[in-house]
Enzyme design. Sequence first.
Site, PDB file in Angstrom:
ATOM      1  CG  ASP A 139      -3.619  -0.605  -5.221  1.00 29.27           C
ATOM      2  OD1 ASP A 139      -4.753  -0.848  -4.772  1.00 29.27           O
ATOM      3  OD2 ASP A 139      -3.414  -0.098  -6.336  1.00 29.27           O
TER       4      ASP A 139
ATOM      5  CG  ASP B 142      -0.330   3.001 -10.749  1.00 30.40           C
ATOM      6  OD1 ASP B 142      -0.262   4.246 -10.725  1.00 30.40           O
ATOM      7  OD2 ASP B 142      -1.263   2.381 -11.277  1.00 30.40           O
TER       8      ASP B 142
END
Length: 320
Positions: A254, A290
């Site tokens: 991502d 993340d």
Amino acid sequence: MRFSLTGGVVCLGETMAVLVPAEPGPVRAATTWTRAVGGAESNVAMYLARLGVRSRWVSAVGDDAFGGAVLDFVAGAGVDVSDVRVDPDRPTGLYVKEADASGSAVRYYRRGSAASALGPGDWERVRLDDVALVHVSGITAALSDSCLELLDAVLASPVPVSFDLNWRPALWRDRDPSVLLKLAARADVVLAGSDEATAVWGTGDPLELRRLLPDPTTLVVKHGASGASVVEDGVVTHQPGLRVDVVEPVGAGDAFAAGYLAAHLAGEPARRRLRAGHLQAAAALLTREDVGEPLPAEVTAPLLDADDARWAGAHLRRHP
């Protein structure tokens, strides 16, 4: 490393609460947990915001404590969450992971979640004025029939769309993954890992993938630690990755997508786009979260335009 764009980016997809053991050892023995937040598309939105790109996240969360935590976290990163619907009946999705440098075992609890009920109606209320790009992923297509219809509506809109394959085999046990090629074929920019493309489409080779996907303007293929390639106008540009002391890999894809897309929208040449992606991925690889803290400008700015020898010699480590 920041990019100034005339339009913003809309990122659409599910984000969940994440539970991670706060102590080493097997999950079943853990007595203390850390709550975090994780979702591919909101991760991209947060990284874009840190790069100076106006980003908006579109999704749905439950009217519960986890949903509130997700909204607070994403908004706290500078992302516009005004188009996130709060569902009074369905819960916010949840997943549990055991972090490790070699990978993370993940257990999802997202069936019947608020985001799984997203549909074309949610897209109809999204403001598209001053939007340069809409970013989606294959994860959304797996959540429900209505979510697949939502992606169809997004790809039918006049705004350019980037599509990240984001293959999650556990989500496709009861669904037909052949739709992923049809969705990707309608996007303007397609991103895929060579390993996941091999699993879904039978090849991870950039030129063979281009033959499968002739219509998208740009095809980006990530080759793990060895680097990434861009295929445009019949030309393949490859950029090796950086050496990084990996703490935990989840979220790196991502981060790469955000760095690449920011540079893409800024009109940067292919090699610089790929380097921007690698530098953002490195920030994710150096943390258990993340969404990692961005690398300092004194690191990113010289590397963006470094010669090949300096790039190859760079070695990024986590500072204590």
